[in-house]
Design a protein around this motif. Structure first.
Motif, PDB file in Angstrom:
ATOM      1  N   GLU A  70     -17.461  20.371 122.205  1.00  0.00           N
ATOM      2  CA  GLU A  70     -17.136  21.770 122.482  1.00  0.00           C
ATOM      3  C   GLU A  70     -16.459  21.908 123.842  1.00  0.00           C
ATOM      4  O   GLU A  70     -15.463  22.622 123.988  1.00  0.00           O
ATOM      5  CB  GLU A  70     -18.401  22.640 122.427  1.00  0.00           C
ATOM      6  CG  GLU A  70     -18.964  22.842 121.044  1.00  0.00           C
ATOM      7  CD  GLU A  70     -18.108  23.725 120.159  1.00  0.00           C
ATOM      8  OE1 GLU A  70     -17.277  24.490 120.691  1.00  0.00           O
ATOM      9  OE2 GLU A  70     -18.261  23.647 118.933  1.00  0.00           O
ATOM     10  N   SER A  71     -17.000  21.211 124.837  1.00  0.00           N
ATOM     11  CA  SER A  71     -16.418  21.255 126.174  1.00  0.00           C
ATOM     12  C   SER A  71     -15.011  20.668 126.177  1.00  0.00           C
ATOM     13  O   SER A  71     -14.078  21.237 126.761  1.00  0.00           O
ATOM     14  CB  SER A  71     -17.321  20.478 127.135  1.00  0.00           C
ATOM     15  OG  SER A  71     -16.714  20.372 128.392  1.00  0.00           O
ATOM     16  N   ARG A  72     -14.833  19.546 125.513  1.00  0.00           N
ATOM     17  CA  ARG A  72     -13.522  18.902 125.444  1.00  0.00           C
ATOM     18  C   ARG A  72     -12.518  19.788 124.693  1.00  0.00           C
ATOM     19  O   ARG A  72     -11.346  19.827 125.065  1.00  0.00           O
ATOM     20  CB  ARG A  72     -13.676  17.545 124.760  1.00  0.00           C
ATOM     21  CG  ARG A  72     -12.457  16.686 124.757  1.00  0.00           C
ATOM     22  CD  ARG A  72     -12.234  15.893 126.042  1.00  0.00           C
ATOM     23  NE  ARG A  72     -13.378  15.190 126.546  1.00  0.00           N
ATOM     24  CZ  ARG A  72     -13.715  13.932 126.246  1.00  0.00           C
ATOM     25  NH1 ARG A  72     -12.969  13.249 125.415  1.00  0.00           N
ATOM     26  NH2 ARG A  72     -14.773  13.373 126.775  1.00  0.00           N
ATOM     27  N   MET A  73     -12.972  20.490 123.676  1.00  0.00           N
ATOM     28  CA  MET A  73     -12.077  21.409 122.948  1.00  0.00           C
ATOM     29  C   MET A  73     -11.581  22.514 123.878  1.00  0.00           C
ATOM     30  O   MET A  73     -10.392  22.838 123.878  1.00  0.00           O
ATOM     31  CB  MET A  73     -12.795  22.030 121.745  1.00  0.00           C
ATOM     32  CG  MET A  73     -12.825  21.175 120.505  1.00  0.00           C
ATOM     33  SD  MET A  73     -11.209  20.893 119.776  1.00  0.00           S
ATOM     34  CE  MET A  73     -10.815  22.520 119.174  1.00  0.00           C
ATOM     35  N   ARG A  74     -12.483  23.099 124.651  1.00  0.00           N
ATOM     36  CA  ARG A  74     -12.080  24.160 125.589  1.00  0.00           C
ATOM     37  C   ARG A  74     -11.068  23.638 126.600  1.00  0.00           C
ATOM     38  O   ARG A  74     -10.040  24.269 126.857  1.00  0.00           O
ATOM     39  CB  ARG A  74     -13.306  24.729 126.310  1.00  0.00           C
ATOM     40  CG  ARG A  74     -14.105  25.719 125.502  1.00  0.00           C
ATOM     41  CD  ARG A  74     -15.129  26.455 126.347  1.00  0.00           C
ATOM     42  NE  ARG A  74     -16.102  25.562 126.960  1.00  0.00           N
ATOM     43  CZ  ARG A  74     -17.208  25.121 126.374  1.00  0.00           C
ATOM     44  NH1 ARG A  74     -17.479  25.506 125.137  1.00  0.00           N
ATOM     45  NH2 ARG A  74     -18.044  24.321 126.995  1.00  0.00           N
ATOM     46  N   GLN A  75     -11.354  22.475 127.180  1.00  0.00           N
ATOM     47  CA  GLN A  75     -10.451  21.899 128.172  1.00  0.00           C
ATOM     48  C   GLN A  75      -9.088  21.574 127.563  1.00  0.00           C
ATOM     49  O   GLN A  75      -8.050  21.848 128.172  1.00  0.00           O
ATOM     50  CB  GLN A  75     -11.056  20.622 128.774  1.00  0.00           C
ATOM     51  CG  GLN A  75     -12.271  20.855 129.626  1.00  0.00           C
ATOM     52  CD  GLN A  75     -12.955  19.546 130.001  1.00  0.00           C
ATOM     53  OE1 GLN A  75     -12.607  18.483 129.515  1.00  0.00           O
ATOM     54  NE2 GLN A  75     -13.954  19.643 130.872  1.00  0.00           N
ATOM     55  N   SER A  76      -9.095  20.990 126.378  1.00  0.00           N
ATOM     56  CA  SER A  76      -7.839  20.627 125.714  1.00  0.00           C
ATOM     57  C   SER A  76      -7.016  21.855 125.380  1.00  0.00           C
ATOM     58  O   SER A  76      -5.789  21.857 125.553  1.00  0.00           O
ATOM     59  CB  SER A  76      -8.116  19.823 124.440  1.00  0.00           C
ATOM     60  OG  SER A  76      -8.724  18.598 124.744  1.00  0.00           O
ATOM     61  N   MET A  77      -7.686  22.908 124.901  1.00  0.00           N
ATOM     62  CA  MET A  77      -6.955  24.138 124.567  1.00  0.00           C
ATOM     63  C   MET A  77      -6.322  24.745 125.810  1.00  0.00           C
ATOM     64  O   MET A  77      -5.170  25.192 125.777  1.00  0.00           O
ATOM     65  CB  MET A  77      -7.886  25.155 123.900  1.00  0.00           C
ATOM     66  CG  MET A  77      -8.207  24.860 122.452  1.00  0.00           C
ATOM     67  SD  MET A  77      -6.772  24.925 121.369  1.00  0.00           S
ATOM     68  CE  MET A  77      -6.423  26.663 121.369  1.00  0.00           C
ATOM     69  N   GLU A  78      -7.054  24.762 126.916  1.00  0.00           N
ATOM     70  CA  GLU A  78      -6.501  25.299 128.168  1.00  0.00           C
ATOM     71  C   GLU A  78      -5.295  24.486 128.619  1.00  0.00           C
ATOM     72  O   GLU A  78      -4.262  25.046 128.993  1.00  0.00           O
ATOM     73  CB  GLU A  78      -7.570  25.292 129.269  1.00  0.00           C
ATOM     74  CG  GLU A  78      -8.658  26.313 129.081  1.00  0.00           C
ATOM     75  CD  GLU A  78      -9.791  26.169 130.091  1.00  0.00           C
ATOM     76  OE1 GLU A  78      -9.635  25.366 131.051  1.00  0.00           O
ATOM     77  OE2 GLU A  78     -10.816  26.837 129.921  1.00  0.00           O
ATOM     78  N   GLN A  79      -5.414  23.185 128.549  1.00  0.00           N
ATOM     79  CA  GLN A  79      -4.324  22.309 128.974  1.00  0.00           C
ATOM     80  C   GLN A  79      -3.108  22.466 128.059  1.00  0.00           C
ATOM     81  O   GLN A  79      -1.972  22.555 128.529  1.00  0.00           O
ATOM     82  CB  GLN A  79      -4.806  20.864 128.975  1.00  0.00           C
ATOM     83  CG  GLN A  79      -3.834  19.889 129.581  1.00  0.00           C
ATOM     84  CD  GLN A  79      -4.420  18.489 129.639  1.00  0.00           C
ATOM     85  OE1 GLN A  79      -5.317  18.143 128.870  1.00  0.00           O
ATOM     86  NE2 GLN A  79      -3.903  17.682 130.545  1.00  0.00           N
ATOM     87  N   LEU A  80      -3.337  22.520 126.753  1.00  0.00           N
ATOM     88  CA  LEU A  80      -2.229  22.678 125.811  1.00  0.00           C
ATOM     89  C   LEU A  80      -1.544  24.035 125.969  1.00  0.00           C
ATOM     90  O   LEU A  80      -0.324  24.142 125.833  1.00  0.00           O
ATOM     91  CB  LEU A  80      -2.716  22.486 124.367  1.00  0.00           C
ATOM     92  CG  LEU A  80      -3.056  21.042 123.982  1.00  0.00           C
ATOM     93  CD1 LEU A  80      -3.774  21.009 122.638  1.00  0.00           C
ATOM     94  CD2 LEU A  80      -1.800  20.184 123.938  1.00  0.00           C
ATOM     95  N   LEU A  81      -2.337  25.067 126.270  1.00  0.00           N
ATOM     96  CA  LEU A  81      -1.749  26.393 126.479  1.00  0.00           C
ATOM     97  C   LEU A  81      -0.885  26.428 127.739  1.00  0.00           C
ATOM     98  O   LEU A  81       0.131  27.124 127.775  1.00  0.00           O
ATOM     99  CB  LEU A  81      -2.842  27.457 126.570  1.00  0.00           C
ATOM    100  CG  LEU A  81      -3.159  28.187 125.271  1.00  0.00           C
ATOM    101  CD1 LEU A  81      -4.371  29.099 125.446  1.00  0.00           C
ATOM    102  CD2 LEU A  81      -1.983  28.955 124.760  1.00  0.00           C
ATOM    103  N   LYS A  82      -1.285  25.687 128.774  1.00  0.00           N
ATOM    104  CA  LYS A  82      -0.463  25.620 129.981  1.00  0.00           C
ATOM    105  C   LYS A  82       0.855  24.909 129.698  1.00  0.00           C
ATOM    106  O   LYS A  82       1.909  25.307 130.190  1.00  0.00           O
ATOM    107  CB  LYS A  82      -1.209  24.887 131.102  1.00  0.00           C
ATOM    108  CG  LYS A  82      -2.297  25.698 131.735  1.00  0.00           C
ATOM    109  CD  LYS A  82      -3.012  24.904 132.814  1.00  0.00           C
ATOM    110  CE  LYS A  82      -4.201  25.683 133.356  1.00  0.00           C
ATOM    111  NZ  LYS A  82      -4.981  24.876 134.312  1.00  0.00           N
ATOM    112  N   GLN A  83       0.792  23.864 128.893  1.00  0.00           N
ATOM    113  CA  GLN A  83       1.999  23.101 128.565  1.00  0.00           C
ATOM    114  C   GLN A  83       2.901  23.842 127.583  1.00  0.00           C
ATOM    115  O   GLN A  83       4.116  23.735 127.650  1.00  0.00           O
ATOM    116  CB  GLN A  83       1.626  21.741 127.973  1.00  0.00           C
ATOM    117  CG  GLN A  83       0.938  20.821 128.937  1.00  0.00           C
ATOM    118  CD  GLN A  83       0.394  19.568 128.261  1.00  0.00           C
ATOM    119  OE1 GLN A  83       0.471  19.413 127.051  1.00  0.00           O
ATOM    120  NE2 GLN A  83      -0.174  18.668 129.063  1.00  0.00           N
ATOM    121  N   ASN A  84       2.290  24.566 126.641  1.00  0.00           N
ATOM    122  CA  ASN A  84       3.023  25.285 125.593  1.00  0.00           C
ATOM    123  C   ASN A  84       2.523  26.719 125.528  1.00  0.00           C
ATOM    124  O   ASN A  84       1.677  27.043 124.695  1.00  0.00           O
ATOM    125  CB  ASN A  84       2.803  24.628 124.221  1.00  0.00           C
ATOM    126  CG  ASN A  84       3.141  23.165 124.221  1.00  0.00           C
ATOM    127  OD1 ASN A  84       4.222  22.782 124.634  1.00  0.00           O
ATOM    128  ND2 ASN A  84       2.215  22.335 123.762  1.00  0.00           N
TER     129      ASN A  84
END
Length: 118
Positions: A70-84
């Protein structure tokens, strides 16, 4: 016959003495990622699954995987949203939903590969 050896109590059922065994039930139900990890272990790593089940470490392991995923999903989504960055939700809701679903699928694929199927 001794009915209380090693702090185990027995009940008489017919002609048999059966131990009164109780399992420690989980306090919190497993989420999606914990259930996926459990299924993976049962189907692909049965020896590890049964060892963890018998020594009581399975549920804590599954809860740890759940929380980490769950934590990794939140972090990945934030990072992907910054990139795209997502399109404006107010002007084009369908494009926004499509974009967010695509990012979620990417993040989930990373989590599944790193945590669930390893």
């Amino acid at each position: 016959m001794n009915t209380n050896s090693r702090n185990v109590t027995y009940s008489t059922v017919g002609d048999y003495l059966l131990p009164n065994l109780t399992l420690n039930q989980p306090r919190k139900p497993l989420g999606k990622y914990g259930r996926l990890r459990r299924t993976y272990l049962m189907n692909h790593r049965p020896v590890l699954y049964h060892t963890m089940l018998l020594n009581g470490s399975l549920y804590p392991h599954l809860m740890e995987v759940e929380q980490t995923a769950e934590s990794r999903m939140r972090q990945s989504m934030e990072q992907l949203l910054k990139q795209n960055p997502a399109p404006d939700k107010a002007q084009n809701q369908l494009m926004w939903v499509q974009h967010m679903n695509s990012l979620k699928a990417q993040a989930e694929e990373l989590v599944m590969t790193e945590l669930i199927y390893s």
